[in-house]
Design a protein around this motif. Structure first.
Motif, PDB file in Angstrom:
ATOM      1  N   ASN A 140       0.814  -1.214   0.000  1.00 44.74           N
ATOM      2  CA  ASN A 140       0.000   0.000   0.000  1.00 44.74           C
ATOM      3  C   ASN A 140       0.850   1.268   0.000  1.00 44.74           C
ATOM      4  OD1 ASN A 140      -2.341  -1.493  -0.072  1.00 44.74           O
ATOM      5  ND2 ASN A 140      -2.639  -1.447   2.145  1.00 44.74           N
ATOM      6  N   PHE A 141       1.976   1.237   0.671  1.00 40.87           N
ATOM      7  CA  PHE A 141       2.867   2.398   0.701  1.00 40.87           C
ATOM      8  C   PHE A 141       3.440   2.658  -0.695  1.00 40.87           C
ATOM      9  CE2 PHE A 141       6.798   4.710   1.781  1.00 40.87           C
ATOM     10  CZ  PHE A 141       6.249   5.723   2.544  1.00 40.87           C
ATOM     11  N   LEU A 142       3.840   1.593  -1.387  1.00 40.94           N
ATOM     12  CA  LEU A 142       4.350   1.745  -2.752  1.00 40.94           C
ATOM     13  C   LEU A 142       3.248   2.264  -3.681  1.00 40.94           C
ATOM     14  CD1 LEU A 142       6.499  -1.490  -3.264  1.00 40.94           C
ATOM     15  CD2 LEU A 142       7.266   0.784  -2.569  1.00 40.94           C
ATOM     16  N   ARG A 143       2.060   1.706  -3.556  1.00 38.25           N
ATOM     17  CA  ARG A 143       0.946   2.104  -4.426  1.00 38.25           C
ATOM     18  C   ARG A 143       0.470   3.517  -4.132  1.00 38.25           C
ATOM     19  NH1 ARG A 143      -3.583  -1.284  -3.192  1.00 38.25           N
ATOM     20  NH2 ARG A 143      -4.585  -0.255  -4.917  1.00 38.25           N
ATOM     21  N   GLY A 144       0.695   3.992  -2.915  1.00 36.77           N
ATOM     22  CA  GLY A 144       0.198   5.306  -2.511  1.00 36.77           C
ATOM     23  C   GLY A 144       1.250   6.393  -2.556  1.00 36.77           C
ATOM     24  N   LYS A 145       1.926   6.575  -1.446  1.00 36.90           N
ATOM     25  CA  LYS A 145       2.831   7.720  -1.306  1.00 36.90           C
ATOM     26  C   LYS A 145       4.035   7.673  -2.237  1.00 36.90           C
ATOM     27  CE  LYS A 145       1.293   8.768   3.333  1.00 36.90           C
ATOM     28  NZ  LYS A 145       1.623   8.903   4.741  1.00 36.90           N
ATOM     29  N   VAL A 146       4.598   6.497  -2.460  1.00 35.50           N
ATOM     30  CA  VAL A 146       5.752   6.411  -3.362  1.00 35.50           C
ATOM     31  C   VAL A 146       5.313   6.772  -4.781  1.00 35.50           C
ATOM     32  CG1 VAL A 146       7.509   4.898  -4.357  1.00 35.50           C
ATOM     33  CG2 VAL A 146       6.979   4.749  -1.921  1.00 35.50           C
ATOM     34  N   ARG A 147       4.179   6.235  -5.221  1.00 35.77           N
ATOM     35  CA  ARG A 147       3.666   6.550  -6.561  1.00 35.77           C
ATOM     36  C   ARG A 147       3.396   8.047  -6.699  1.00 35.77           C
ATOM     37  NH1 ARG A 147       1.760   3.916 -10.799  1.00 35.77           N
ATOM     38  NH2 ARG A 147       1.666   1.915  -9.748  1.00 35.77           N
ATOM     39  N   LEU A 148       2.760   8.655  -5.697  1.00 34.23           N
ATOM     40  CA  LEU A 148       2.469  10.088  -5.759  1.00 34.23           C
ATOM     41  C   LEU A 148       3.754  10.910  -5.864  1.00 34.23           C
ATOM     42  CD1 LEU A 148      -0.378  10.467  -3.112  1.00 34.23           C
ATOM     43  CD2 LEU A 148      -0.559  10.785  -5.594  1.00 34.23           C
ATOM     44  N   LEU A 149       4.758  10.526  -5.098  1.00 35.98           N
ATOM     45  CA  LEU A 149       6.029  11.255  -5.141  1.00 35.98           C
ATOM     46  C   LEU A 149       6.661  11.161  -6.527  1.00 35.98           C
ATOM     47  CD1 LEU A 149       8.159  12.877  -3.541  1.00 35.98           C
ATOM     48  CD2 LEU A 149       9.279  10.702  -3.056  1.00 35.98           C
ATOM     49  N   LEU A 150       6.659   9.973  -7.109  1.00 35.26           N
ATOM     50  CA  LEU A 150       7.257   9.796  -8.431  1.00 35.26           C
ATOM     51  C   LEU A 150       6.458  10.523  -9.515  1.00 35.26           C
ATOM     52  CD1 LEU A 150       8.369   6.053  -8.314  1.00 35.26           C
ATOM     53  CD2 LEU A 150       9.748   8.099  -7.953  1.00 35.26           C
ATOM     54  N   LEU A 151       5.148  10.540  -9.401  1.00 39.05           N
ATOM     55  CA  LEU A 151       4.317  11.231 -10.390  1.00 39.05           C
ATOM     56  C   LEU A 151       4.591  12.737 -10.410  1.00 39.05           C
ATOM     57  CD1 LEU A 151       0.854   9.465  -9.960  1.00 39.05           C
ATOM     58  CD2 LEU A 151       2.297   9.460 -12.009  1.00 39.05           C
ATOM     59  N   ASP A 152       4.873  13.295  -9.234  1.00 37.51           N
ATOM     60  CA  ASP A 152       5.063  14.740  -9.125  1.00 37.51           C
ATOM     61  C   ASP A 152       6.524  15.171  -9.091  1.00 37.51           C
ATOM     62  OD1 ASP A 152       2.328  15.114  -9.083  1.00 37.51           O
ATOM     63  OD2 ASP A 152       2.198  15.069  -6.900  1.00 37.51           O
ATOM     64  N   ALA A 153       7.441  14.247  -9.268  1.00 34.55           N
ATOM     65  CA  ALA A 153       8.875  14.583  -9.165  1.00 34.55           C
ATOM     66  C   ALA A 153       9.252  15.658 -10.178  1.00 34.55           C
ATOM     67  CB  ALA A 153       9.724  13.331  -9.373  1.00 34.55           C
ATOM     68  N   GLN A 154       9.913  16.685  -9.695  1.00 35.20           N
ATOM     69  CA  GLN A 154      10.316  17.802 -10.539  1.00 35.20           C
ATOM     70  C   GLN A 154      11.184  17.354 -11.698  1.00 35.20           C
ATOM     71  OE1 GLN A 154       9.172  20.955 -10.208  1.00 35.20           O
ATOM     72  NE2 GLN A 154      10.221  21.447 -12.103  1.00 35.20           N
ATOM     73  N   ALA A 155      12.077  16.429 -11.459  1.00 38.55           N
ATOM     74  CA  ALA A 155      12.987  15.956 -12.518  1.00 38.55           C
ATOM     75  C   ALA A 155      12.205  15.323 -13.672  1.00 38.55           C
ATOM     76  CB  ALA A 155      13.980  14.946 -11.948  1.00 38.55           C
ATOM     77  N   CYS A 156      11.037  14.786 -13.397  1.00 40.40           N
ATOM     78  CA  CYS A 156      10.218  14.175 -14.445  1.00 40.40           C
ATOM     79  C   CYS A 156       9.353  15.199 -15.152  1.00 40.40           C
ATOM     80  CB  CYS A 156       9.351  13.077 -13.853  1.00 40.40           C
ATOM     81  SG  CYS A 156      10.312  11.715 -13.176  1.00 40.40           S
ATOM     82  N   GLN A 157       9.116  16.333 -14.534  1.00 44.99           N
ATOM     83  CA  GLN A 157       8.263  17.362 -15.128  1.00 44.99           C
ATOM     84  C   GLN A 157       8.994  18.168 -16.175  1.00 44.99           C
ATOM     85  OE1 GLN A 157       5.067  17.177 -14.295  1.00 44.99           O
ATOM     86  NE2 GLN A 157       5.708  15.557 -12.901  1.00 44.99           N
ATOM     87  N   GLN A 158      10.325  18.117 -16.194  1.00 45.71           N
ATOM     88  CA  GLN A 158      11.110  18.909 -17.132  1.00 45.71           C
ATOM     89  C   GLN A 158      10.893  18.468 -18.566  1.00 45.71           C
ATOM     90  OE1 GLN A 158      15.073  18.438 -15.718  1.00 45.71           O
ATOM     91  NE2 GLN A 158      14.765  19.762 -13.943  1.00 45.71           N
ATOM     92  N   ASP A 159      10.519  17.217 -18.782  1.00 43.77           N
ATOM     93  CA  ASP A 159      10.304  16.709 -20.128  1.00 43.77           C
ATOM     94  C   ASP A 159       9.009  17.239 -20.735  1.00 43.77           C
ATOM     95  OD1 ASP A 159      12.603  15.269 -19.848  1.00 43.77           O
ATOM     96  OD2 ASP A 159      11.586  13.411 -19.268  1.00 43.77           O
ATOM     97  N   VAL A 160       8.108  17.711 -19.885  1.00 40.46           N
ATOM     98  CA  VAL A 160       6.809  18.180 -20.366  1.00 40.46           C
ATOM     99  C   VAL A 160       6.951  19.617 -20.853  1.00 40.46           C
ATOM    100  CG1 VAL A 160       4.430  18.619 -19.700  1.00 40.46           C
ATOM    101  CG2 VAL A 160       5.651  16.687 -18.716  1.00 40.46           C
ATOM    102  N   SER A 161       6.490  19.890 -22.079  1.00 38.07           N
ATOM    103  CA  SER A 161       6.587  21.248 -22.633  1.00 38.07           C
ATOM    104  C   SER A 161       5.261  21.957 -22.557  1.00 38.07           C
ATOM    105  CB  SER A 161       7.022  21.197 -24.098  1.00 38.07           C
ATOM    106  OG  SER A 161       8.253  20.543 -24.201  1.00 38.07           O
TER     107      SER A 161
END
Length: 185
Positions: A164-185
């Protein structure tokens, strides 16, 4: 079981090889593909199923602190990225400590591979977080001082919290990670 362990090791090896590939002048590339996390969640579920089917030699020797898995989205969204990362990392640290105790408590050798794989996957998740420029977590001297925790006394409860921790908080953190948002234009 050997096939599952091999898949986990293969995923970890691919991550490490990507980081150590010669000729890359830049720092670690962020690992933003959620399929990596989905793989870890699947293996966590496999460990939980194996533990549920265990009849003998599969109990915790004492209660352990684990992170809260419930997410209040209003509270989560008000936290800054650093606070979210610290909450996830403290939860991962608690799970590592609890799984280490489970490993020494369980006498059923068939489960050792699942537990070892789960611990390796937690270390891999920490490596994924580092690839996203999330600083390493420095654990407290005492886990009792951490906020947002509770205690479990059974191995199946521990592994359910892990999933549940992986499915919840870890997933949310990865979805919103700044390093991943840089690819979005």
């Amino acid at each position: 079981m050997l096939q599952k362990t091999s898949r986990g090791l293969l995923a970890l090896l691919l991550i490490v090889l990507e980081w150590t590939r010669p000729g890359l002048p830049s720092p670690l590339r962020p690992i933003c593909d959620l399929r990596v996390l989905n793989h870890f969640i699947k293996e966590a579920r496999d460990a939980e199923v194996a533990m549920k089917s265990c009849r003998e030699g599969c109990s915790l020797s004492e209660s352990v602190n684990v992170p809260q898995t419930r997410v209040d989205f209003d509270v989560w969204e008000k936290k800054n990225a650093l606070e979210q990362a610290q909450e996830v990392q403290s939860g991962l640290w608690l799970l590592q400590q609890a799984l280490g105790l489970l490993r020494t408590s369980v006498t059923n050798t068939a489960l050792h591979g699942h537990i070892d794989n789960t611990i390796r996957n937690l270390l891999s998740i920490n490596a994924v977080l580092r690839s996203l420029n999330i600083q390493d977590y420095i654990p407290p001297g005492n886990a009792a001082g951490l906020e947002g925790t509770w205690r479990v006394s059974s191995a199946t409860d521990l592994l359910q919290v892990h999933v549940n921790f992986l499915r919840g908080k870890v997933r949310l953190l990865l979805l919103d990670a700044q390093a991943c948002q840089q690819d979005v234009s």
